[in-house]
Design a protein around this motif. Structure first.
Motif, PDB file in Angstrom:
ATOM      1  N   TYR B 148       0.976  -1.101  -0.136  1.00 58.80           N
ATOM      2  CA  TYR B 148       0.052   0.075   0.047  1.00 58.80           C
ATOM      3  C   TYR B 148       0.891   1.097  -0.120  1.00 58.80           C
ATOM      4  O   TYR B 148       1.958   1.164   0.186  1.00 58.80           O
ATOM      5  N   ALA B 149       0.214   2.242  -0.276  1.00 55.50           N
ATOM      6  CA  ALA B 149       1.147   3.583  -0.288  1.00 55.50           C
ATOM      7  C   ALA B 149       0.281   4.641   0.588  1.00 55.50           C
ATOM      8  O   ALA B 149      -1.102   4.621   0.743  1.00 55.50           O
ATOM      9  N   VAL B 150       1.074   5.291   1.614  1.00 55.55           N
ATOM     10  CA  VAL B 150       0.518   6.389   2.211  1.00 55.55           C
ATOM     11  C   VAL B 150       1.184   7.726   2.072  1.00 55.55           C
ATOM     12  O   VAL B 150       2.525   7.728   2.011  1.00 55.55           O
ATOM     13  N   THR B 151       0.462   8.762   2.035  1.00 59.59           N
ATOM     14  CA  THR B 151       1.049  10.100   2.050  1.00 59.59           C
ATOM     15  C   THR B 151       0.801  10.619   3.556  1.00 59.59           C
ATOM     16  O   THR B 151      -0.326  10.636   4.180  1.00 59.59           O
ATOM     17  N   ILE B 152       2.092  11.242   4.217  1.00 57.49           N
ATOM     18  CA  ILE B 152       1.933  11.545   5.702  1.00 57.49           C
ATOM     19  C   ILE B 152       1.935  13.071   5.731  1.00 57.49           C
ATOM     20  O   ILE B 152       2.577  13.644   4.894  1.00 57.49           O
ATOM     21  N   ARG B 153       0.759  13.428   6.500  1.00 57.35           N
ATOM     22  CA  ARG B 153       0.936  15.015   6.706  1.00 57.35           C
ATOM     23  C   ARG B 153       2.279  15.616   7.228  1.00 57.35           C
ATOM     24  O   ARG B 153       2.677  15.054   8.321  1.00 57.35           O
ATOM     25  N   PRO B 154       2.606  16.598   6.759  1.00 64.18           N
ATOM     26  CA  PRO B 154       3.901  17.379   7.382  1.00 64.18           C
ATOM     27  C   PRO B 154       3.686  17.638   8.610  1.00 64.18           C
ATOM     28  O   PRO B 154       2.446  18.044   8.975  1.00 64.18           O
ATOM     29  N   ALA B 155       4.664  17.717   9.634  1.00 62.31           N
ATOM     30  CA  ALA B 155       4.908  18.235  10.684  1.00 62.31           C
ATOM     31  C   ALA B 155       4.036  17.345  12.092  1.00 62.31           C
ATOM     32  O   ALA B 155       3.797  17.867  13.122  1.00 62.31           O
ATOM     33  N   GLU B 156       3.526  16.136  11.400  1.00 65.27           N
ATOM     34  CA  GLU B 156       2.944  15.301  12.561  1.00 65.27           C
ATOM     35  C   GLU B 156       3.979  14.423  13.242  1.00 65.27           C
ATOM     36  O   GLU B 156       3.677  14.049  14.285  1.00 65.27           O
ATOM     37  N   TYR B 157       5.173  14.283  12.579  1.00 67.16           N
ATOM     38  CA  TYR B 157       6.064  13.141  13.167  1.00 67.16           C
ATOM     39  C   TYR B 157       7.431  14.114  13.291  1.00 67.16           C
ATOM     40  O   TYR B 157       7.577  14.888  12.566  1.00 67.16           O
ATOM     41  N   PRO B 158       8.048  13.893  14.583  1.00 66.22           N
ATOM     42  CA  PRO B 158       9.193  14.608  14.417  1.00 66.22           C
ATOM     43  C   PRO B 158      10.388  14.447  13.423  1.00 66.22           C
ATOM     44  O   PRO B 158      10.429  13.452  13.113  1.00 66.22           O
ATOM     45  N   LYS B 159      11.108  15.321  13.384  1.00 65.18           N
ATOM     46  CA  LYS B 159      12.153  15.236  12.519  1.00 65.18           C
ATOM     47  C   LYS B 159      13.458  13.913  12.994  1.00 65.18           C
ATOM     48  O   LYS B 159      13.803  14.116  14.086  1.00 65.18           O
ATOM     49  N   ALA B 160      13.736  13.140  12.183  1.00 65.31           N
ATOM     50  CA  ALA B 160      14.792  12.059  12.517  1.00 65.31           C
ATOM     51  C   ALA B 160      16.136  13.079  12.579  1.00 65.31           C
ATOM     52  O   ALA B 160      16.654  13.313  11.819  1.00 65.31           O
ATOM     53  N   GLU B 161      16.820  13.073  13.869  1.00 61.86           N
ATOM     54  CA  GLU B 161      17.947  13.888  14.052  1.00 61.86           C
ATOM     55  C   GLU B 161      19.247  13.147  13.988  1.00 61.86           C
ATOM     56  O   GLU B 161      20.225  13.380  13.347  1.00 61.86           O
ATOM     57  N   ALA B 162      19.433  11.874  14.730  1.00 60.03           N
ATOM     58  CA  ALA B 162      20.404  11.255  15.032  1.00 60.03           C
ATOM     59  C   ALA B 162      21.048  10.414  13.631  1.00 60.03           C
ATOM     60  O   ALA B 162      20.326  10.102  12.786  1.00 60.03           O
ATOM     61  N   SER B 163      22.422  10.750  13.454  1.00 64.01           N
ATOM     62  CA  SER B 163      22.900  10.624  12.201  1.00 64.01           C
ATOM     63  C   SER B 163      22.951   8.839  12.293  1.00 64.01           C
ATOM     64  O   SER B 163      22.963   8.181  13.302  1.00 64.01           O
ATOM     65  N   GLY B 164      23.186   8.197  11.126  1.00 65.88           N
ATOM     66  CA  GLY B 164      23.157   6.608  10.897  1.00 65.88           C
ATOM     67  C   GLY B 164      23.876   6.004  10.140  1.00 65.88           C
ATOM     68  O   GLY B 164      25.106   6.857  10.122  1.00 65.88           O
ATOM     69  N   ASP B 165      23.972   4.935   9.714  1.00 65.88           N
ATOM     70  CA  ASP B 165      25.032   4.379   9.028  1.00 65.88           C
ATOM     71  C   ASP B 165      24.463   3.531   7.937  1.00 65.88           C
ATOM     72  O   ASP B 165      24.814   2.394   7.740  1.00 65.88           O
ATOM     73  N   ALA B 166      23.777   4.222   7.126  1.00 60.29           N
ATOM     74  CA  ALA B 166      22.870   3.717   5.951  1.00 60.29           C
ATOM     75  C   ALA B 166      23.945   3.514   4.803  1.00 60.29           C
ATOM     76  O   ALA B 166      24.883   4.072   4.626  1.00 60.29           O
ATOM     77  N   THR B 167      23.743   2.444   4.070  1.00 61.90           N
ATOM     78  CA  THR B 167      24.340   2.255   3.052  1.00 61.90           C
ATOM     79  C   THR B 167      23.745   3.238   1.684  1.00 61.90           C
ATOM     80  O   THR B 167      22.550   3.455   1.763  1.00 61.90           O
TER      81      THR B 167
END
Lengths: 266, 321
Positions: B148-167
């Motif tokens: 399925y697909a969803v579009t998420i309303r802006p400003a409903e979730y906090p921004k992800a801040e911590a840096s990661g180790d993604a490929t």
């Protein structure tokens, strides 16, 4: 050229309302032409009026019950030439029409009408999906642009030059090849009020009604993996201090507050 | 299950909602311990990938096609990456551009799309929460589908801040080169005589004012208070005030000390532009108006009764309207 305008009759909810089951109680609803579609109708009618060869036909398409004909007649009174309404017992019995169903129904009409341009409101005021116009374009295999707040048509070149209203006061300037679906944002024009003459004329304008069979679809159009399971009034997150009393009292409370805050010199 | 989130950028900047999608997407993926992948299409994809490498992201896919958003490029790229990754959930912003390509992608992939989602619970499929009827009610929808697909309303979730180790991986999408839609540029609108974002006190007028002829009442209030006049969208749509006065998602974001909302219901698009005000005062006769969810003070009464009294309380004279 032919312009098809998608028109929806939307439900407006009274300030005081009741929920019965999974929807607003019928007694708390009033119906009206969707505000965004009002602007879309106006845009189409203006295109028709601006065309000196008198060669632009404006057709409205509505998915809705007989009650919606009042809304459809209003669009005709404002200057649309004729109207198509699709409805069926199978649609009436379903919980709600999902995006896919709406796009499929509108596409069936659009394929029959073969418009050069489809104007659709950005969203419907009641369910605010904001997705039907673009889904329709994809289904028809034509171009599109979403959230258009200005447009200029070059019919000979087959191009619509539009402005898309992005967030934060930025507009995107985009050329779209026709045929295309444009979703129309409020404020693009000033929708007219229907004149008495227009209202009289609207009674004589053609309004065709089709059922699923007529448009080459069957009951499976309402099949949906999406089911509404709840509707409720959100708990107020507010903790506003509400000043009580007569207008004089409440105004004085606010005045006092503004003086205390130093907004206005005492 | 796995989640594919599509980032959004404009004119060289990654938009905040991209980082919000990572928070939402991670929550969704966590429901079954799956991967969260993020894709960014166009612009300086390597720089964007750097910023999208937040905690919880497994792979950032970059599609180096074009500078700015073009819905055909986005639709092609997302459709093809989706076919390769086969994610359970496709997650995108419920933004003007999100709504310009996600419905087309959902059609092509034949997956159900739910827009403007404000909350969700993932299990078998997903249960989402939306608002309806102008925010008067919330509704829950059960989506019974493998994808399925969803579009998420802006400003409903906090921004992800911590840096990661993604490929970070380049994805070679085969996008249409004969585009039927061409973006020629951008224009900032709403300049002019006054900058409402600079005001310490705003008196803001909404649909409750009913008629253009009544606007002078609110102008007089603003003048009396030494405040700046602003408005919600319908007032500008009607041409009663110029665009540079509009507060909200498509207008200006304001952060005054005091914001007095007169006859404004508080639709989400408006609130997005003024919730940062220090103190919010609402004058609105409808006690269930969403403006009272964020107001600090309120007067639940007819503005045509209250505003003249307020003007007079400061020694002004209310115009006849």
């Amino acid at each position: 050229m032919k312009v098809l305008v998608t028109v929806k009759e939307v439900a407006e909810v009274d300030d005081e309302f009741r929920i019965s089951g999974l929807d607003i109680d019928e007694g708390s609803l009033e119906y009206d032409l969707n505000e965004w579609d009002d602007y879309a109708v106006e845009e189409a009618v203006q295109l028709s009026e601006a065309d000196e060869t008198d060669d632009v036909e404006v057709v409205t398409v509505t998915v809705g019950p007989e009650r919606a004909e009042e809304t459809v007649r209003m669009a005709l009174a404002k200057g649309a030439d004729r109207a198509v309404r699709v409805w069926d017992d199978a649609l009436a019995e379903t919980q709600f029409l999902d995006l896919d169903a709406k796009a499929e129904l509108l596409a069936a009409i659009a394929e029959e009408e073969e418009p050069d341009l489809v104007l659709s409101g950005v969203q419907a005021a009641d369910d605010t999906n904001g997705a039907t116009g673009v889904a329709l374009a994809e289904r028809l295999g034509v171009e599109w642009a979403a959230v258009v707040n200005a447009m200029e048509l070059d019919a000979d070149a087959g191009v619509a030059s539009v402005r898309r209203e992005l967030e934060g006061g930025v507009e995107e300037l985009t050329d779209v090849e026709l045929p295309a679906v444009l979703t129309i944002q409020t404020g693009i024009n000033e929708p007219r009020y229907a004149s008495l003459r227009g209202i009289r004329q609207a009674q004589r304008k053609p309004l065709e009604v089709y059922d699923l069979d007529d448009v080459g679809l069957d009951e499976s159009v309402v099949d949906s993996p999406v089911e509404r399971t709840d509707m409720y009034e959100p708990e107020s997150e507010g903790n506003a201090t509400v000043w009580e009393g007569s207008p004089e009292d409440t105004a004085e409370s606010l005045a006092e507050f503004l003086r205390d805050e130093g907004v206005v010199d005492a | 299950m796995s989640v594919l989130a599509v980032a959004e950028h404009r004119r060289g900047d990654l938009r905040d909602v991209s980082l919000e999608l990572i928070t939402a997407g991670r929550r969704l993926a966590d429901a079954t311990g799956g991967d969260l992948d993020v894709v960014v299409v166009g612009g300086d994809v390597d720089a964007f990938a750097d910023r999208l490498d937040r905690e919880g992201v497994d792979t950032v896919y970059t599609v180096d096609e074009g500078e700015e958003f073009n819905h055909e490029v986005y639709a092609d790229a997302v459709e093809q990456l989706h076919a390769e990754l086969e994610p359970t959930a496709l997650v995108a912003p419920n933004s003007v551009n999100g709504l310009d390509y996600v419905p087309a992608v959902a059609e092509r992939l034949d997956v159900p799309l739910i827009t403007d989602v404000i909350d969700f619970e993932a299990g078998d499929g997903i249960e989402v929460t939306r608002e309806q009827y102008g925010g008067k009610v919330e509704t829950a929808y059960d989506v019974d589908a493998d994808q399925y697909a969803v579009t998420i309303r802006p400003a409903e979730y906090p921004k992800a801040e911590a840096s990661g180790d993604a490929t970070v991986e380049a994805f070679d999408a085969d996008v249409a080169d004969d585009l039927g839609t061409t973006v020629n540029g951008f224009e900032e609108v709403g300049g002019g005589d006054v900058d409402i974002t600079e005001a310490d006190v705003l008196v803001s007028v909404g649909r409750g004012i009913e008629e253009e002829d009544n606007i002078p009442l609110i102008e007089e209030l603003a003048d009396t208070l030494g405040a700046t006049l602003s408005s919600s969208r319908p007032i500008v749509d009607n041409g009663w005030l110029p665009k540079n006065r509009q507060v909200g998602q498509s207008g200006k974001v304001v952060t005054p000390d005091v914001y007095i909302a007169v006859g404004i219901s508080g639709a989400v698009q408006h609130v997005a532009g003024m919730k940062g005000a220090d103190t919010i005062v609402a004058i609105n006769s409808d006690p269930s108006a969403p403006i009272y969810d964020i107001a600090d003070y309120g007067i639940v009464d007819d503005l045509f009764e209250v505003v003249p009294e307020l003007i007079e309380a400061f020694g002004g004279e209310a115009p006849d309207v």
